[in-house]
Design an enzyme around this catalytic site. Structure first.
Site, PDB file in Angstrom:
ATOM      1  N   GLU A 616      34.929  45.413  35.794  1.00  0.00           N
ATOM      2  CA  GLU A 616      33.877  44.492  35.349  1.00  0.00           C
ATOM      3  C   GLU A 616      32.650  44.589  36.265  1.00  0.00           C
ATOM      4  OE1 GLU A 616      35.723  40.735  33.244  1.00  0.00           O
ATOM      5  OE2 GLU A 616      36.809  41.143  35.096  1.00  0.00           O
ATOM      6  N   GLU A 636      44.199  42.869  32.616  1.00  0.00           N
ATOM      7  CA  GLU A 636      44.510  41.447  32.764  1.00  0.00           C
ATOM      8  C   GLU A 636      45.593  40.954  31.802  1.00  0.00           C
ATOM      9  OE1 GLU A 636      40.445  41.798  34.665  1.00  0.00           O
ATOM     10  OE2 GLU A 636      41.502  42.707  32.970  1.00  0.00           O
TER      11      GLU A 636
END
Length: 765
Positions: A616, A636
């Site tokens: 990210e 995740e």
């Protein structure tokens, strides 16, 4: 007069067999009525002290149903520790007016049963929980609080009372060690009384040394209080008080020696929000109420034989006793206090009345003072009772609010936006359930006398040490308030610190001309990021963004294994286990994923794994140059999380919806080569050429006008948010960087250098 009292303490071996609050109250009232069987049938009024254990639609109606009674007046009363005393006083007034003949005040809690049943996974066969929207509403169910208090978690009484304790000690010249010792001695007196009270929850009578010494079993809760100095709400207790007229009592055969006369009392309040009080070393409302109680006793506190001083925390009776100056032989409690007897939320003083009635009936005193306090040093009510009839009738208006208001000092103006020099007005430290520092809190005064509140960070050893010292009280200590990278208002001791001069702990920063190279420096942890590492990187990029001489940044990771593996899950697990908060800077992971206003280019030089938050961060950069062995993923979902630091939004925008969903929904790993084909990687190079390649891109960018580069980046990024191409085209001249470009020296330097056939000299201004 008080004609009957009843109490119950419920400690079943099987938590599933514990009595629910209304059942406890019913039993307490039955026990009171056992003294005079006619009581239950004669009740024309019943007040139920606001309870918090269980959600009932209408607890007082349910209580009456359980007892098969139907009093004309049945009320669910307000919250607040003074409530039983107020209800007792008001019942006496109604009886004096002839509006009632026999009235009951009852309250009870079963918090301990709730906790044990939850832990044992036992089913409680209680009245079905009512929906929140159908539960009875009562006054003072929540404390009035500012947003500033809520942001700091300074909303619980256990955190607010220490503000008074510390201010009280400072005003009297005590060190924190002396203040804690005095509190421990006082609490030891309460503990001794609880040990002889059959309805007390704790009867072990710890001594002052044990009470005042923090230990594994007596952890610090909020400085300076350890666990044995705070109220214990984990109890199953109920109490009932019955009040009647003398005429009714004698007519129903109650012996006159069992009657306890209600003389008179007084009440006043402080402003509800503790940040709107005039001071913290005393309570004017408390002082005036207790002074009035002494007047009712005949103007001399020596006339008082028995006392019950409300005792949720030591500071309450400390302040009260200083005002009253009782005889040395008069103990501050006949019950045992909310720590040792137990603190059944708002109902402790009902038990206080029961204990005092028993003492008086046993001939241990003639006149007693009952003092209850509610909120957080908010509501104060005192009442005198006696074995002797009063010389005067009850006053209809018992409020001394006007006197308290007249004596109260001016309240400092409050500010939530102040930054700068600030001195400590009062303070505390909040600890986790494991006894670790969570953070400190300072109520401070600004240079011009305004009041504000700020956090003291747990990693600020210097400031925490000042606040936690037992040798010197920090009130009056100078410091300053700043806004940290998490958006919190922080107080730090001393002059404002130059954070840029402090050595970096989690990253390396190098500057070469207009180019800044930032290296995440946690190779042993695969360059995973903790909140503190994120904060440091946020400050580094704040400096980069603000420095007009820095035009391009390169971000990479130390070593050759990882750019960043994202959030440090080991640190996260340890923090969660310790009860510590998990924070992300307002500008996001690495200070980049939520940095929406940066128009300077940032290049990610991905040297290995870029997982989760690491990916990210790379996606938040403008360019990604990857080593051949680099790997990208948003894993995740495999650990029950989601990529909420921008990855779920940036990836579809950068490579298209279907390709992005293929990565997101499978959490699969993508190589550098595939990243290049998908379009989120700009170039793939051998590992040993990575920084050189990133530098080449940075040099090419730095050769252009930095003003043009910023304008171009801003136009692209803001244009993506416009509704369509026409809107982006029409609105671009309104963007700040576009305006800055056309006001800059660079916009003139470019054409001039071209005309003069020389390289441009960009100023970036």
């Amino acid at each position: 007069m008080i004609i009957a009292v009843g109490e119950i303490v419920d400690r079943p071996d099987d938590p599933g067999k514990a009595l629910e609050p209304v059942a406890l109250m019913a039993e307490a009232l039955r026990r009171a009525a056992a003294e005079t069987p006619a009581v239950l049938g004669a009740l024309d009024s019943i007040d139920l002290v606001g309870q918090v254990t269980w959600r009932y639609r209408d607890p007082v109606a349910l209580l009456c149903e359980k007892l098969s009674i139907g009093p004309a007046r049945a009320q669910n009363a307000s919250m607040g520790g003074e409530t039983p005393i107020r209800l007792l006083h008001e019942a006496a007034l109604r009886i004096a007016r002839g509006d009632s003949a026999v009235a009951a005040i009852v309250g009870g809690e079963a918090v301990n049963a709730m906790g044990k049943a939850r832990k044992a996974k036992a089913k409680l066969d209680w009245t079905p929980l009512a929906p929140k929207e159908e539960t009875v509403a009562v006054d003072f169910a929540s404390l009035p609080m500012r947003k500033a208090s809520k942001k700091l978690g300074m909303t619980a009484p256990v955190h607010i009372y220490p503000l008074y304790e510390n201010a009280f000690q400072a005003a009297r010249g005590q060190t924190p060690a002396e203040g804690r010792a005095a509190a421990a001695e006082l609490w030891a007196d309460y503990a001794k009384v609880a040990a002889s009270n059959e309805t007390a929850w704790l009867r072990s009578a710890p001594g002052a040394a044990e009470i005042g010494t923090p230990s594994e079993s007596n952890r610090l809760v909020a400085f300076p209080y350890p666990k044995l100095m705070v109220a214990n709400p984990s109890v199953n207790q109920a109490a009932a008080i019955v009040v009647a007229s003398l005429e009714w009592a004698l007519a129903n055969g109650i012996p006159e020696e069992r009657l306890i006369y209600i003389w008179d009392g007084a009440a006043a309040q402080e402003p509800g929000d503790y940040l709107e009080r005039d001071r913290y070393d005393q309570s004017t409302a408390q002082r005036v109420v207790l002074e009035q109680a002494v007047e009712i006793a005949g103007g001399d506190a020596s006339a008082i034989d028995l006392a019950e001083m409300y005792s949720c925390f030591p500071i309450v009776p400390k302040m009260a006793l200083e005002t009253l100056k009782l005889r040395p032989d008069v103990k501050p409690t006949v019950t045992g206090g909310l720590t040792f007897f137990g603190g059944p939320m708002n109902n402790y003083m009902s038990h206080g009345v029961c204990a005092m009635v028993r003492e008086m009936r046993a001939g241990k005193g003639t006149t007693g003072l009952l003092y209850g306090q509610g909120g957080v040093v908010s509501k104060h009510h005192a009442l005198l009772i006696s074995t002797r009839p009063p010389e005067k009738t009850l006053r209809p208006d018992y409020s001394v609010q006007a006197r308290a208001d007249a004596l109260r000092g001016s309240v400092p103006e409050f500010t939530e936006t102040y930054e700068g020099a600030a001195t400590v007005e009062t303070h505390t430290i909040i600890y986790t359930p494991k006894g670790e520092v969570l953070h400190g809190v300072v109520i401070a005064r600004t240079a011009d006398g305004q009041r504000t509140i700020a956090k003291v960070r747990r990693d600020d050893d210097r400031s925490i040490l000042v606040l936690s010292s037992l040798d010197a009280n920090p009130i009056g200590t100078s410091g300053h308030i700043r806004i940290d990278a998490f958006g919190a208002r922080i107080w730090e001791v001393g002059e404002k610190r130059d954070r840029r001069a402090a050595p970096h702990r989690f990253c390396l920063v190098e500057r070469d001309g207009p180019i800044t190279l930032v290296t995440i420096n946690r190779p042993d942890a695969m360059n995973a990021l903790t909140p503190y590492a994120n904060e440091e990187l946020a400050e580094v990029f704040d400096d980069f963004q603000a420095d007009p001489d820095q035009w391009v940044a390169i971000l990479t990771g130390a070593g050759d294994k990882a750019f960043s593996s994202g959030n440090d899950l080991k640190f996260t697990a340890q923090s969660m286990a310790a009860g510590l908060p998990l924070e992300t800077p307002t500008k996001g992971f690495a200070g980049l994923t939520a940095r929406w206003d940066n128009n300077k280019p940032v290049i990610a030089a991905v040297n290995g794994i870029a997982m989760g938050g690491g990916f990210e961060i790379a996606l938040a950069c403008d360019l990604i140059i990857a080593a051949e062995g680099a790997v990208f993923a948003l894993p995740e979902p495999k650990v029950g999380l989601a990529a909420l630091a921008g990855g779920l939004h940036r990836l579809p925008r950068q490579i298209g919806l279907k390709q992005a969903m293929g990565m997101i929904l499978t959490a699969r790993r993508v190589s550098a080569a595939e990243g290049l084909s998908l379009g989120f990687v700009n170039e793939v190079v051998p590992q040993d050429e990575l920084l050189a390649a990133a530098r080449r891109w940075a040099d090419d960018i730095a050769a252009c006008s930095p003003m043009s580069i910023r304008a171009s980046k801003e136009a692209v990024m803001k244009g993506l948010d416009e509704s369509d191409l026409a809107a982006a085209y029409g609105n671009q001249t309104r963007y700040p960087a576009i305006g800055a470009l056309f006001r800059s020296d660079d916009v003139r330097e470019g054409p001039l250098a071209f005309a003069q056939k020389r390289p441009p000299v960009w100023k970036g201004r």
